[in-house]
Design a protein around this motif. Structure first.
Motif, PDB file in Angstrom:
ATOM      1  N   CYS A   1       0.831  -1.209   0.000  1.00 49.07           N
ATOM      2  CA  CYS A   1       0.000   0.000   0.000  1.00 49.07           C
ATOM      3  C   CYS A   1       0.858   1.248   0.000  1.00 49.07           C
ATOM      4  O   CYS A   1       0.467   2.298   0.474  1.00 49.07           O
ATOM      5  CB  CYS A   1      -0.909  -0.004   1.229  1.00 49.07           C
ATOM      6  SG  CYS A   1      -0.023  -0.240   2.781  1.00 49.07           S
TER       7      CYS A   1
ATOM      8  N   GLY B   1      -5.617  -1.713  -2.451  1.00 45.84           N
ATOM      9  CA  GLY B   1      -6.137  -0.350  -2.362  1.00 45.84           C
ATOM     10  C   GLY B   1      -6.065   0.396  -3.688  1.00 45.84           C
ATOM     11  O   GLY B   1      -6.515   1.547  -3.790  1.00 45.84           O
TER      12      GLY B   1
ATOM     13  N   HIS C   1     -11.828   0.542  -6.227  1.00 49.36           N
ATOM     14  CA  HIS C   1     -10.722  -0.110  -5.524  1.00 49.36           C
ATOM     15  C   HIS C   1     -10.873  -1.629  -5.636  1.00 49.36           C
ATOM     16  O   HIS C   1     -11.979  -2.149  -5.550  1.00 49.36           O
ATOM     17  CB  HIS C   1     -10.729   0.290  -4.049  1.00 49.36           C
ATOM     18  CG  HIS C   1     -10.496   1.753  -3.826  1.00 49.36           C
ATOM     19  ND1 HIS C   1      -9.232   2.297  -3.701  1.00 49.36           N
ATOM     20  CD2 HIS C   1     -11.353   2.784  -3.712  1.00 49.36           C
ATOM     21  CE1 HIS C   1      -9.337   3.596  -3.517  1.00 49.36           C
ATOM     22  NE2 HIS C   1     -10.617   3.929  -3.525  1.00 49.36           N
TER      23      HIS C   1
ATOM     24  N   TYR D   1     -13.002   1.432   1.398  1.00 47.61           N
ATOM     25  CA  TYR D   1     -12.271   2.600   0.899  1.00 47.61           C
ATOM     26  C   TYR D   1     -13.186   3.814   0.736  1.00 47.61           C
ATOM     27  O   TYR D   1     -14.242   3.723   0.125  1.00 47.61           O
ATOM     28  CB  TYR D   1     -11.568   2.286  -0.418  1.00 47.61           C
ATOM     29  CG  TYR D   1     -10.507   1.219  -0.252  1.00 47.61           C
ATOM     30  CD1 TYR D   1      -9.262   1.524   0.304  1.00 47.61           C
ATOM     31  CD2 TYR D   1     -10.768  -0.102  -0.621  1.00 47.61           C
ATOM     32  CE1 TYR D   1      -8.296   0.535   0.476  1.00 47.61           C
ATOM     33  CE2 TYR D   1      -9.806  -1.098  -0.455  1.00 47.61           C
ATOM     34  CZ  TYR D   1      -8.577  -0.762   0.090  1.00 47.61           C
ATOM     35  OH  TYR D   1      -7.631  -1.742   0.262  1.00 47.61           O
TER      36      TYR D   1
ATOM     37  N   PHE E   1     -12.768   2.533   8.001  1.00 50.72           N
ATOM     38  CA  PHE E   1     -11.484   1.832   8.045  1.00 50.72           C
ATOM     39  C   PHE E   1     -11.474   0.909   9.257  1.00 50.72           C
ATOM     40  O   PHE E   1     -11.834   1.327  10.355  1.00 50.72           O
ATOM     41  CB  PHE E   1     -10.321   2.833   8.135  1.00 50.72           C
ATOM     42  CG  PHE E   1      -8.979   2.176   7.955  1.00 50.72           C
ATOM     43  CD1 PHE E   1      -8.519   1.826   6.697  1.00 50.72           C
ATOM     44  CD2 PHE E   1      -8.186   1.880   9.060  1.00 50.72           C
ATOM     45  CE1 PHE E   1      -7.286   1.196   6.525  1.00 50.72           C
ATOM     46  CE2 PHE E   1      -6.950   1.248   8.897  1.00 50.72           C
ATOM     47  CZ  PHE E   1      -6.503   0.914   7.638  1.00 50.72           C
TER      48      PHE E   1
ATOM     49  N   ASP F   1      -2.565   0.004   5.059  1.00 55.86           N
ATOM     50  CA  ASP F   1      -3.895  -0.421   4.637  1.00 55.86           C
ATOM     51  C   ASP F   1      -4.200  -1.831   5.156  1.00 55.86           C
ATOM     52  O   ASP F   1      -3.384  -2.743   5.001  1.00 55.86           O
ATOM     53  CB  ASP F   1      -3.968  -0.395   3.106  1.00 55.86           C
ATOM     54  CG  ASP F   1      -5.350  -0.797   2.615  1.00 55.86           C
ATOM     55  OD1 ASP F   1      -6.329  -0.588   3.362  1.00 55.86           O
ATOM     56  OD2 ASP F   1      -5.447  -1.333   1.488  1.00 55.86           O
TER      57      ASP F   1
END
Lengths: 384, 384
Positions: free
Chosen positions: B110, B117, B126, B218, B222, B284
């Motif tokens: 990431c 991602g 994504h 995304y 999160f 990520d």
């Protein structure tokens, strides 16, 4: 007699102790190390064998993190064998033909003793996180009330592994006159940073679970995902690198090729998943928080002070560690021995060679049986 | 020149390499081990020093699980020093006065390389969990395309620790003619059950987080809690029992007494909390899933087959392990050495004594510097 008829547990295994029922003892209140008072307090316990007239043949067995009062025989409630069936029974190391064996569930637990899942009499609701934080000392003080209740002044032996071993050490620390012999197994004088760390991650996993709801999930939901992750972490620490290699290696579940996905493909993944998922059906998440916290608080103090404290203690010790235990490594048992030796205490130490990790003391092994049998025989035959 | 002016990172530390910028190389497609095709593929990379005319002074540095292409100097983007600043630069072991040093971010990551991602050109969204599972071999194949692009036929050295070490071994396995020397540090020929287990628990923690949303979080949310727990587990495995004892012991945060609550009271708890919470800002969660999976899949095969495969290999090896590394213990490095020795390969091995655990290779230590410096000097001066 029912006991004679039902000798097989739900898995078809039998026990010479037959069916056993958990009993309960309730007392008014317990002053906790935190300053709070827990009231009333119920202790769930089982006994095996008979207390003799001199009342000098009682052995208290202390359980580990997720254990309970059902140490041997077949549970009338669950139909399962006790967690230390290998060690307790007629002719076994904790010989019920000779000794009166007691095992009680710790306070803070979820197997019949008062804990966060109990009803708070002041509110009529489950305690949840309003349950006071308890320590190993509090657990032992509660056990002492049970021992009083059973009319026993002095225990012939206190024995246990892991957190059970901490209780053994705490018993000798708090009630030196009441413990004739002590068998702490795979344990430590104080919890280390790494040991605290593993527990803390497990607690975070539980408390992060939205179904935990600040601990007030009773009757509504259950933080099963969080508790399962905590249990998975625990399980890794209970095994050794070598025993995991021997048991699982890189074996796949049921295909020749990788699935190239995020399912549990390796046997070890499936095993941990299973262990996590089954655990949530038998253990309360809040109890997991409280008991791990009690373990993390465990610290009998500085070695120098301990040597003074234990100086010329009359209790005889058998200390056992396991070679591949990396959660409570042998060096921590050797530290117990060192402190006792410096204090002129009678102590025998053995590191048992086993590829199993921390869990080894729960698994049938002749060396542990032999050591405990002879240590107890010796101490018992010598009387005072 | 800007490079001359800005020599201090955001923490006030300076680098002789000054400011560095991550570059990007995009190629059409990569056939993955799973059979899938990733297209297009971008590789983020940085370089330090100059490629000579003979193009025989290039060193590829491979990063570990959470690393990136920014191995040295001060990042123009983040203002931070590179993750192996101690080892890369003028006069340092990977001497940029002599060598052309390359570091690239792995695919699945990431930090600029194509990963979960990234935007899937077919959908405009994504990838998330529709990103194909990648392996260490896939990562290395992608790096090979970058090395082609840079016009380098044969690397003077491939070096890295932990997952970086797996890439080193995979390079030699996949492209034996393209690697003159190899330095695998604190690594293994294959991931064990215990290593898989720790990764799997981290993945479960992430996937249990409701904010993970099947990976399609995304721009919405999160899974910070889950990723933080995964990172906490990781951190415990990166340190040693001893280094945690030395660093934290049972020290409390800011009070003399226990709080008798479930806050992070011990310093070790606070440290893990901090590490978990800061990590989620720089990594990520889906990449954590994909990269740990790639690591778990890593298995160069049976030792006997490996000996055949490596028989009379011309690549020279320096294998380094760390005494208190229990995540990738020295016995795993000795196994690499054994295989190479049986295959008549030129290999030097050193177990460095350090109380740090697995992380030791990332921390300044003279022995590692000395070993790498002299190994490279020796090999470089000898030419072919």
């Amino acid at each position: 007699m029912v006991i004679e008829l039902v000798k097989e547990d739900v898995f078809g295994e039998s026990s010479p102790l037959g069916l056993r029922e958990t009993k309960f003892f309730t007392f008014d209140s317990l002053h906790l190390e935190s300053g709070e008072v827990l009231s009333p307090v119920t202790i769930a316990y089982e006994t095996y064998g008979e207390l003799n007239n001199q009342k000098d043949n009682a052995i208290l067995i202390c359980h580990a993190l997720t254990g309970d009062a059902h140490a041997a025989g077949i549970s009338k409630e669950t139909g399962k064998l006790g967690w230390w069936e290998i060690m307790i029974g007629p002719g076994k190391p904790f010989d019920t033909n000779k000794y009166f064996v007691i095992c009680s569930n710790v306070i803070g637990g979820c197997k019949g003793s008062t804990g966060p899942g109990s009803i708070n009499p002041n509110t009529g609701k489950h305690y949840g996180m309003s349950f006071p934080v308890v320590t190993i000392r509090d657990m032992v003080n509660a056990q002492a009330k049970l021992i009083d209740h059973l009319g026993i002044e002095r225990l012939f032996c206190v024995a246990g592994g892991s957190m059970g071993g901490m209780q053994v050490l705490q018993w000798v620390y708090s009630y030196p006159e009441r413990v004739k012999t002590a068998i702490p197994i795979a344990t430590t004088l104080r919890h280390t940073a790494q040991q605290i760390a593993f527990n803390e991650v497990g607690r975070r996993a539980i408390m992060n679970d939205p179904d935990w709801m600040g601990g007030d999930y009773y009757g509504i939901t259950f933080p099963a995902n969080g508790l399962a992750v905590a249990r998975m972490i625990g399980h890794i620490t209970y095994m050794s690198d070598l025993s995991m290699k021997e048991k699982f290696g890189r074996k796949l579940r049921n295909k020749e090729k990788f699935g190239y996905d995020f399912e549990a493909e390796f046997e070890v993944e499936q095993y941990l998943k299973y262990r996590g998922e089954t655990f949530v059906h038998r253990f309360d998440a809040n109890s997991y928080l409280y008991i791990t916290k009690a373990i993390d608080y465990f610290d009998l103090g500085d070695n120098k002070d301990l040597i003074k404290k234990f100086y010329n203690l009359k209790t005889k010790f058998l200390v056992i560690s396991y070679s591949h235990d990396w959660l409570y490594p042998p060096y921590q048992s050797r530290e117990i021995v060192k402190v006792l030796k410096y204090a002129w205490v009678d102590v025998t130490y053995c590191e048992i060679s086993s590829t199993y990790g921390h869990d080894a003391f729960l698994i049938k092994n002749q060396e542990q049986e032999h050591l405990v049998t002879h240590f107890l025989n010796n101490a018992y035959s010598k009387g005072e």
